[in-house]
Structures are given as C-alpha cells and as structure tokens.
Scaffold this active site. Sequence first.
Site, mmCIF file in Angstrom:
data_model
loop_
_atom_site.group_PDB
_atom_site.id
_atom_site.type_symbol
_atom_site.label_atom_id
_atom_site.label_comp_id
_atom_site.label_asym_id
_atom_site.label_seq_id
_atom_site.Cartn_x
_atom_site.Cartn_y
_atom_site.Cartn_z
ATOM 1 N N ASP A 1 9.627 -41.292 -108.127
ATOM 2 C CA ASP A 1 9.703 -40.425 -109.567
ATOM 3 C C ASP A 1 9.184 -40.762 -110.809
ATOM 4 O OD1 ASP A 1 11.551 -38.295 -110.676
ATOM 5 O OD2 ASP A 1 12.312 -39.778 -111.738
ATOM 6 N N GLU B 1 5.159 -38.981 -107.805
ATOM 7 C CA GLU B 1 5.252 -38.087 -108.755
ATOM 8 C C GLU B 1 4.055 -38.529 -109.969
ATOM 9 O OE1 GLU B 1 8.111 -35.059 -111.490
ATOM 10 O OE2 GLU B 1 8.449 -37.116 -111.410
#
Length: 540
Positions: A218, A265
């Site tokens: 993330d 990401e």
Amino acid sequence: MLSSCLCAAAESGTSRIPVAEPWWKGAVIYEIFVRSFQDSNGDGIGDLNGITSRLDYLRDLGVDAIWLTPCYPSPLIDFGYDVADYKAIAPEYGTLADFDRLVAEARKRNIRIMLDLVLNHTSDKHAWFQESRASVNSAKRNWYSWQDGKAGGLPPNDWKSEFRGSAWTLDAATGQYYFHRFWPEQPDLNWRNPEVRNAMFDVVRFWLKRGLAGFRLDAVPSMFEDPNIASPSESFDQMPETHQVLRQLRAVVDEFPGDRLLLGETYTNNAAELASWYGKGNEIHLPLNFQFDLVNHVSAPEFRQRLADEQHNLPKAWPAHFLSSHDQSRQIDRYRDGAHDEAIAKLMATLLLTARGTPVMNYGEEIGMRTMTPTRVEDVRDMDGIRNWPEKKGRDGERTPMQWNEEATAGFSNAKPWLPVPPNTTTINVAAEQTDPSSLLNFYKQLTRARRSSAALKYGTYHEMDAGDPDILAFVRKDGVSNQRVLIVLNMSPNPRTAKFPALVGQKMRALVNTGGRNADAADDGIRLSSFGAVVLELK
Ligand code: NOJ
Ligand code: CA
C-alpha cells in the site's frame, strides 16, 4: 509505427529463454474487497470463510491469485487501511485458522493468496503508536514522526494530508505534533528507524511462513517525507530512501521459495518514474502502472500512447495493469457510452487481458458491476465521504456486495449487507450470466482460457500494428520460445471499421476470441469489426 519483425523466425535479442517463468508473469490477479465478497455467518459482513466457499467460482473464472484487501484487526477508519495488529485476522473476517484453510483450499485449485501490506502508517490504536504517544521519552517515540509546532499554536509546516486538512495532528498530552499522510487516525511510521523496518519485516516473514504468495504494498511512494520540513507540500515525498527499504524488503521475500510476489501501489506521474520501482530487478516485481487506468475513456490513441510509453521505459521489465480497484469508480461506468455498454466492457476486458503484462482485476468487473455512489450522507460508510461530504462522496460506490444472484441481498448474505446491494442485481449477477453464453462473465472466461493456452498472450513481446489509426488499437504479442504470435485488434469507436494489415497478407489466422469481428480468419481484405468489436487471432 509498424512493429519491427513479425516473422515467425525468432529474432535475436527478443527470444525468450526457455526457462520456467515466475508464476506471476502469466497470472491473472483478482482483487477482493474482503468485506464485500461473501458473508458466511449471517452478520452482513464478508469474511474469509465466505471467500473459501467461492473458490470454485474463482477457479472457473481463471483466477491465479487473489489479493485480499486488509483483513487485520482495525478500527475501520479507512476500512482496514488502518491496521491495529499486523499478525492477526479481524474477528469479523475470521481467524488465523480460517486464513490457513483459505490458503490450503486455494492451493488445491492452483490459486494463490496475497495480502495487502500497509507500510506507510498504522492505526492510531496499534500498540506501537499507543506506546509512542505515551511520552516524549517512550522507547517507541521515534517509530513515528513527531515534531514541535510553530509559535502561535501552528503545526510544524503546511503539509497537507491526502484526505483532508493538515498532515499534522497535535497530541495534547505530550505537546507535539505527529505526521499523517492520510487520516489523523493513520499516523505515519518513521521508516528511517531500523527498528520499524525490522518489525515490519518480521510481519512479512510471519505471513510468508503461512504460505502467503505475496503482498500488495500500500501507498509505496508515500513512505518517506523530506527531512527538511521547510519543503513545499507538493513535493514532500522522498523516493531514494524508499528504494533502499524496498531492496531490503525484497531480500526478505526472497528468503522464501516459490517466487513470492511484491505488487506495488505505485502511483507515479509517468512511465519513466514507474521504471524506478523495479530497481535493478531487486525491488518491486510488479509496480502497478497507474498511467494505464488514468485513461478514463475509450481511446485508441491514448491507450496506444500508454503502451508505447511502457515499451520505451520498461523494455525489459514486466508491466502490471488494472482498470478498476476499491478506490475508483467501476470501469464500466468510466468507459460505457449508454448505447454499447456490453461491447465496451468486453473490449476493455480484452485490452486488460491481452496487453503485455500481468492483469489485476477487481471483484465484480467480470459481471459488469456498476458503481453505486451514495446520495445521502447518512448512508455513507467511507470516512472520505462522511468527513468530506458533499465535496466527496467516498468510495462506497465501488465496494458494494458481490452480486451472486437476483435476490435482495444478492446471495452475498442472508442478513442485511453492510452496504446496500445495488437494485440492478436483478439483472447483473453471476447466476444469470453463468447461464448466458454471450454474457460478460463467459467472455472473461474465454479470455482467461485463451491466455492460459497461449505463451504469446502470457509472456510475449509487444509489437504495435495500427500505424496511428484513430479508432483501431492493434498489436501482436509474440513468444520468443514457441514463436507463437497473436494479433489483437480492438475497435475503440462506435463506427464499424475494417482493419487492414498489409504486413499480414496471406497470413492464416484462427480466432481465439471474437466479439463481432467478421472475416477474421481470412484477413487479406481486412478484418471487419463491429462497434467496439474485439478480436484475438492466433497467426498460424
Ligand atoms: C491506498 C488504498 O488503496 C486506499 O484504499 C487507502 O485509503 C490508502 N492507500 C491509505 O492506506
Ligand atoms: Ca460475516
């Protein structure tokens, strides 16, 4: 520009060495928003046992790996992206034993399980932060970013949070501010502290030992901020140290056999920046190309440009694409024109599953699930909508329950689902599409089957074929070992079009997938494509 050599003989320099490719290169990855896929125990909340019960569906769809959005214990200020304990499963999603069973049952079906690893920040309820905020002398004070404020009761600088307002929150008890890239309940970890790195690497080993296939990382670009807190808010991200951490993380992952995967990401400004996230092949295996999904309309020139950018900037690295996620409107709503919605959904699916690279699907895209944006603030569950209403409506719209059948709860749960089921579940649902041979769901299955049977689609090089056509995006994928070649022709316009390929006159072809291309196997006079038609042709 036409591609270089499309001849069947292998070209020097482009051949694939016949070694086993890592599994993730040819894989289809499927994102599951855990809370919304399948409830197994009647509380209206999706859970791990629910996912286990749907593994046969995912196998039949042709999924090779599942990325689970965060399912760790969390106060849910950001629906799990605020982790309170990295080594447990939230009780509402199940137990570690349920997780182990999911991994084992998935393995029986050749499906791998991946978790989301939230590196940049923890929840403010995580024990690390609780200890850090307890005192300026805490042994964990330096695990987060603390600063004194400026005179006059002002925060240390004007850096802005991603969600709203200042990125600094005053901790009244200790009189200092802590930094949070996202919500105040998501304090940023201080990755300059080796203790933080070791603690997180320990988490990584914990899951990899349990048989996890890898992590979606993330918010990678946000891990480090400029140590000079006088720098402007627009440029406080600091990349060089992030690369150092990623190399360390990669070394930890490489301690384990079986090509464990790091999927990043990696929101970047351009493909050149994207290239840096691979390092020298020693950082992230698959940094997601956010430039691709930023094309929010069906456009041959724009997607051609993105593919060309990749060719130019990532000639050796392996791309990863997606068109939807839990953070943005569903792809069908971004691309449909109201008149050819189904054809466009199939066209975009063909692009995603035939472009050079690993495709990452979002749950429900295979049945054409629509975005259902809340219209009243009292219905909103995502903080981004609650706290920013009405400027922002939040991301609930793309996180609605999976539509398994036409019932009021969509077959997702036998209780009231945590988010309302879109009324269109009466027509858009798995059960209905399974029985319709021409459905979007069955089309996705055709595509995944074609990929599985084709080394060119899985591993092939990319050769542009459309000479700048404003409507047609066409390319050949060519496998350097088998010399298999596959031609993909996508009509990205509402006008029926004939695509001609002078370089392929006399070429025999066989359609692997076809949504309305005629003349596809004898293409000397051109391949006639219907509005938004797509064909995938093996060149014999
Ligand atoms: C990216 C995640 O995809 C998003 O859902 C989340 O809000 C932010 N990172 C913060 O973790
Ligand atoms: Ca449940």
